[in-house]
Design an enzyme around this catalytic site. Structure first.
Site, PDB file in Angstrom:
ATOM      1  N   TYR A   1      99.640  18.362  74.393  1.00 21.51           N
ATOM      2  CA  TYR A   1      98.822  18.603  73.504  1.00 21.51           C
ATOM      3  C   TYR A   1      97.440  17.617  73.526  1.00 21.51           C
ATOM      4  O   TYR A   1      96.349  18.041  73.407  1.00 21.51           O
ATOM      5  CB  TYR A   1      99.093  18.857  72.162  1.00 21.51           C
ATOM      6  CG  TYR A   1      99.706  20.116  71.840  1.00 21.51           C
ATOM      7  CD1 TYR A   1      99.045  21.330  71.818  1.00 21.51           C
ATOM      8  CD2 TYR A   1     100.949  20.249  72.012  1.00 21.51           C
ATOM      9  CE1 TYR A   1      99.479  22.486  71.809  1.00 21.51           C
ATOM     10  CE2 TYR A   1     101.838  21.524  71.915  1.00 21.51           C
ATOM     11  CZ  TYR A   1     100.997  22.519  71.876  1.00 21.51           C
ATOM     12  OH  TYR A   1     101.556  24.102  71.966  1.00 21.51           O
TER      13      TYR A   1
ATOM     14  N   ARG B   1      95.319  18.759  76.107  1.00 21.11           N
ATOM     15  CA  ARG B   1      94.641  20.007  75.824  1.00 21.11           C
ATOM     16  C   ARG B   1      93.554  19.753  75.108  1.00 21.11           C
ATOM     17  O   ARG B   1      92.308  20.228  75.300  1.00 21.11           O
ATOM     18  CB  ARG B   1      95.664  20.802  75.415  1.00 21.11           C
ATOM     19  CG  ARG B   1      96.415  21.851  76.245  1.00 21.11           C
ATOM     20  CD  ARG B   1      96.962  22.946  75.612  1.00 21.11           C
ATOM     21  NE  ARG B   1      96.084  24.068  75.257  1.00 21.11           N
ATOM     22  CZ  ARG B   1      96.514  25.326  74.506  1.00 21.11           C
ATOM     23  NH1 ARG B   1      97.900  25.327  73.959  1.00 21.11           N
ATOM     24  NH2 ARG B   1      95.642  26.031  74.332  1.00 21.11           N
TER      25      ARG B   1
ATOM     26  N   GLN C   1      93.863  34.865  69.442  1.00 25.02           N
ATOM     27  CA  GLN C   1      95.125  34.408  69.624  1.00 25.02           C
ATOM     28  C   GLN C   1      94.992  33.056  69.895  1.00 25.02           C
ATOM     29  O   GLN C   1      95.584  32.222  70.354  1.00 25.02           O
ATOM     30  CB  GLN C   1      95.961  35.090  70.739  1.00 25.02           C
ATOM     31  CG  GLN C   1      96.499  36.362  70.331  1.00 25.02           C
ATOM     32  CD  GLN C   1      97.012  37.382  71.451  1.00 25.02           C
ATOM     33  OE1 GLN C   1      98.078  37.297  71.830  1.00 25.02           O
ATOM     34  NE2 GLN C   1      95.954  37.990  72.100  1.00 25.02           N
TER      35      GLN C   1
ATOM     36  N   VAL D   1      93.384  29.014  70.207  1.00 19.87           N
ATOM     37  CA  VAL D   1      93.609  28.015  69.440  1.00 19.87           C
ATOM     38  C   VAL D   1      92.151  27.093  69.433  1.00 19.87           C
ATOM     39  O   VAL D   1      92.067  25.876  68.856  1.00 19.87           O
ATOM     40  CB  VAL D   1      94.754  27.191  69.428  1.00 19.87           C
ATOM     41  CG1 VAL D   1      95.927  28.036  68.945  1.00 19.87           C
ATOM     42  CG2 VAL D   1      94.759  26.594  70.698  1.00 19.87           C
TER      43      VAL D   1
ATOM     44  N   HIS E   1      97.233  32.321  66.080  1.00 19.47           N
ATOM     45  CA  HIS E   1      98.133  31.108  66.494  1.00 19.47           C
ATOM     46  C   HIS E   1      97.679  29.728  66.019  1.00 19.47           C
ATOM     47  O   HIS E   1      98.018  28.729  66.445  1.00 19.47           O
ATOM     48  CB  HIS E   1      97.975  31.220  68.048  1.00 19.47           C
ATOM     49  CG  HIS E   1      98.706  32.545  68.644  1.00 19.47           C
ATOM     50  ND1 HIS E   1      98.938  32.909  70.022  1.00 19.47           N
ATOM     51  CD2 HIS E   1      99.529  33.428  67.786  1.00 19.47           C
ATOM     52  CE1 HIS E   1      99.402  34.165  69.899  1.00 19.47           C
ATOM     53  NE2 HIS E   1     100.094  34.441  68.797  1.00 19.47           N
TER      54      HIS E   1
ATOM     55  N   CYS F   1     101.389  10.650  59.972  1.00 24.60           N
ATOM     56  CA  CYS F   1     100.483  11.205  58.810  1.00 24.60           C
ATOM     57  C   CYS F   1     100.071   9.883  57.811  1.00 24.60           C
ATOM     58  O   CYS F   1     100.665   8.970  57.398  1.00 24.60           O
ATOM     59  CB  CYS F   1     101.504  11.953  57.844  1.00 24.60           C
ATOM     60  SG  CYS F   1     100.577  12.435  56.271  1.00 24.60           S
TER      61      CYS F   1
ATOM     62  N   CYS G   1     101.927   9.954  54.259  1.00 25.04           N
ATOM     63  CA  CYS G   1     103.278   9.723  53.965  1.00 25.04           C
ATOM     64  C   CYS G   1     104.101   9.176  55.214  1.00 25.04           C
ATOM     65  O   CYS G   1     105.053   8.737  55.031  1.00 25.04           O
ATOM     66  CB  CYS G   1     104.051  11.116  53.587  1.00 25.04           C
ATOM     67  SG  CYS G   1     104.228  12.225  55.040  1.00 25.04           S
TER      68      CYS G   1
ATOM     69  N   GLY H   1      90.275  40.291  76.671  1.00 26.15           N
ATOM     70  CA  GLY H   1      90.943  39.313  77.627  1.00 26.15           C
ATOM     71  C   GLY H   1      92.391  38.624  76.985  1.00 26.15           C
ATOM     72  O   GLY H   1      92.662  37.359  76.972  1.00 26.15           O
TER      73      GLY H   1
ATOM     74  N   ASN I   1      88.724  43.730  79.966  1.00 24.18           N
ATOM     75  CA  ASN I   1      89.625  42.950  80.808  1.00 24.18           C
ATOM     76  C   ASN I   1      89.529  43.050  82.246  1.00 24.18           C
ATOM     77  O   ASN I   1      89.397  44.336  82.589  1.00 24.18           O
ATOM     78  CB  ASN I   1      91.146  43.150  80.482  1.00 24.18           C
ATOM     79  CG  ASN I   1      92.154  41.825  80.850  1.00 24.18           C
ATOM     80  OD1 ASN I   1      91.981  41.496  81.792  1.00 24.18           O
ATOM     81  ND2 ASN I   1      92.925  41.336  80.031  1.00 24.18           N
TER      82      ASN I   1
HETATM   83  P1  OAD Z   1      97.097  35.532  78.993  1.00 24.26           P
HETATM   84  O1  OAD Z   1      96.871  34.054  79.722  1.00 24.26           O
HETATM   85  O2  OAD Z   1      98.328  36.047  78.795  1.00 24.26           O
HETATM   86  O3  OAD Z   1      96.036  36.519  79.230  1.00 24.26           O
HETATM   87  C1  OAD Z   1      94.838  36.338  79.676  1.00 24.26           C
HETATM   88  C2  OAD Z   1      94.385  37.671  79.988  1.00 24.26           C
HETATM   89  O4  OAD Z   1      92.738  37.427  80.031  1.00 24.26           O
HETATM   90  C3  OAD Z   1      94.559  38.332  81.182  1.00 24.26           C
HETATM   91  O5  OAD Z   1      94.898  39.543  80.853  1.00 24.26           O
HETATM   92  C4  OAD Z   1      93.397  38.102  82.231  1.00 24.26           C
HETATM   93  O6  OAD Z   1      93.242  39.603  83.154  1.00 24.26           O
HETATM   94  C5  OAD Z   1      92.228  38.321  81.114  1.00 24.26           C
HETATM   95  N1  OAD Z   1      91.016  37.573  81.776  1.00 24.26           N
HETATM   96  C6  OAD Z   1      90.941  36.436  82.470  1.00 24.26           C
HETATM   97  N2  OAD Z   1      89.750  36.097  82.552  1.00 24.26           N
HETATM   98  C7  OAD Z   1      89.126  37.092  81.933  1.00 24.26           C
HETATM   99  C8  OAD Z   1      87.377  37.064  81.460  1.00 24.26           C
HETATM  100  N3  OAD Z   1      86.463  36.170  82.115  1.00 24.26           N
HETATM  101  N4  OAD Z   1      87.089  37.903  80.577  1.00 24.26           N
HETATM  102  C9  OAD Z   1      88.085  38.800  79.919  1.00 24.26           C
HETATM  103  N5  OAD Z   1      89.431  38.716  80.181  1.00 24.26           N
HETATM  104  C10 OAD Z   1      89.844  37.884  81.150  1.00 24.26           C
HETATM  105  O7  OAD Z   1      96.524  34.771  77.540  1.00 24.26           O
HETATM  106  P2  OAD Z   1      96.778  35.505  75.940  1.00 24.26           P
HETATM  107  O8  OAD Z   1      97.047  37.271  76.420  1.00 24.26           O
HETATM  108  O9  OAD Z   1      95.808  35.360  75.186  1.00 24.26           O
HETATM  109  O10 OAD Z   1     100.412  31.969  72.631  1.00 24.26           O
HETATM  110  O11 OAD Z   1      98.142  35.131  75.671  1.00 24.26           O
HETATM  111  C11 OAD Z   1      98.717  35.405  74.469  1.00 24.26           C
HETATM  112  C12 OAD Z   1      99.528  34.252  74.115  1.00 24.26           C
HETATM  113  O12 OAD Z   1     100.259  33.652  75.026  1.00 24.26           O
HETATM  114  C13 OAD Z   1      98.763  32.766  73.774  1.00 24.26           C
HETATM  115  O13 OAD Z   1      97.864  32.827  72.497  1.00 24.26           O
HETATM  116  C14 OAD Z   1      99.512  31.877  73.828  1.00 24.26           C
HETATM  117  C15 OAD Z   1     100.401  32.257  75.024  1.00 24.26           C
HETATM  118  O14 OAD Z   1     101.596  31.941  75.354  1.00 24.26           O
HETATM  119  C16 OAD Z   1     101.142  30.597  72.155  1.00 24.26           C
HETATM  120  O15 OAD Z   1     100.789  29.692  72.786  1.00 24.26           O
HETATM  121  C17 OAD Z   1     101.853  31.081  70.834  1.00 24.26           C
END
Ligand code: OAD
Length: 260
Positions: free
Chosen positions: A69, A72, A103, A105, A121, A153, A156, A193, A219
């Site tokens: 992290y 990140r 979704q 962060v 998230h 922290c 605490c 996305g 997308n």
């Molecule tokens: P993903 O990495 O699974 O998917 C990203 C999506 O964005 C894909 O469908 C790509 O085709 C699309 N994409 C890429 N470039 C793009 C652009 N310039 N414009 C529009 N779309 C584009 O990411 P998420 O769906 O956000 O959760 O993933 C969901 C969750 O899975 C995240 O929040 C995270 C991860 O594990 C946790 O960490 C709990």
């Protein structure tokens, strides 16, 4: 590739809607330089990262989780919103009712001016104490951090953790409640996305669609949501969303609603 017909259709749906729900995923931040999770070069590709984003990993080895992290947080330094984030913030200011659920962060919707994003998230900008749950700025928590350390922290002395949702954890109750209201009230849902594979967000478009809302997907790749979308814009967020707003970022959308 997106056809002009699809763009017009999407625009008509937005113009004639009373309330819009937006769901964003990592793809909207891709053009800001934030890697997605599952795509080529994605955060979860070829690493143990996915197994690090769990409460079990934090219980076993919090220092290793913090190493991931910290990297990140550092990689997000200096990253700014792109035209896609800005178009959604502008759309909010022109709509009667818009709920933005993300979704992500990374906090980029806030930086772009969206007023109350529902952060499903959590946020990587905040750290939370594992013991007393007090929250603090993550940059401050990490100042002077060295590999192998777990930030503590101030109140605490408990172990801090990033205020993000890990696999196997429940989403924040207030975010879930707000999302539920958005999905049930919207007449248009814009899905931008996201690969649509992580629950519960993956089910939002299905629920909205089954209630009669129109679904627009932005997308460049096909996803499970494409199959139920009424309109698919096969392009990137930073290109498609400003185009959806109208030429030259005009006041077109608002003007047309008043005429209605
Ligand atoms: P993903 O990495 O699974 O998917 C990203 C999506 O964005 C894909 O469908 C790509 O085709 C699309 N994409 C890429 N470039 C793009 C652009 N310039 N414009 C529009 N779309 C584009 O990411 P998420 O769906 O956000 O959760 O993933 C969901 C969750 O899975 C995240 O929040 C995270 C991860 O594990 C946790 O960490 C709990």
């Amino acid at each position: 590739m997106t056809t002009p017909e699809a763009r017009n259709q999407a625009r008509e749906l937005i113009v004639s809607s009373r309330s819009i729900a937006v769901l964003t995923g990592a793809g909207i931040s891709a053009e800001s330089g934030v890697p997605t999770f599952r795509g080529e070069g994605g955060l979860w590709r070829g690493r143990r990262a996915e197994s690090l984003a769990t409460p079990g990993a934090f219980a076993r080895n919090p220092a290793e989780v913090w190493e991931f992290y910290q990297a990140r947080v550092k990689s997000l330094h200096g990253i700014t919103p792109n035209a896609g984030h800005r178009a959604l913030a502008a759309l909010e200011s022109r709509c009667d009712q818009l709920w933005l659920m993300t979704q992500n962060v990374d906090g980029l919707h806030r930086d772009a001016g969206s007023t109350n994003p529902i952060e499903l998230h959590g946020t990587i900008r905040i750290a939370r104490c594992h013991s007393c749950r007090r929250e603090c700025d993550i940059q401050g928590a990490l100042s002077g951090w060295n590999p192998g350390e777990v930030p503590e922290c101030n109140a605490c002395g408990g172990s801090l953790r990033p205020a993000v949702v890990w696999f196997g954890e429940a989403l924040p109750a207030d975010a879930l409640l707000a999302a539920d209201r958005a999905i049930r009230s919207c007449d248009v849902m814009l899905v931008v996305g996201t690969s649509g594979v992580v629950q519960p967000a993956a089910s939002f478009a299905y629920t909205a669609s089954s209630r009669g809302a129109k679904v627009i997907e932005v997308n460049p790749e096909e996803t499970p949501i494409s199959g139920i979308a009424d309109v698919v814009l096969r392009g990137t967020a930073a290109v498609e969303l400003p185009l959806l707003m109208g030429p030259g970022d005009s006041e077109d959308l608002r003007i047309r609603r008043r005429v209605d």
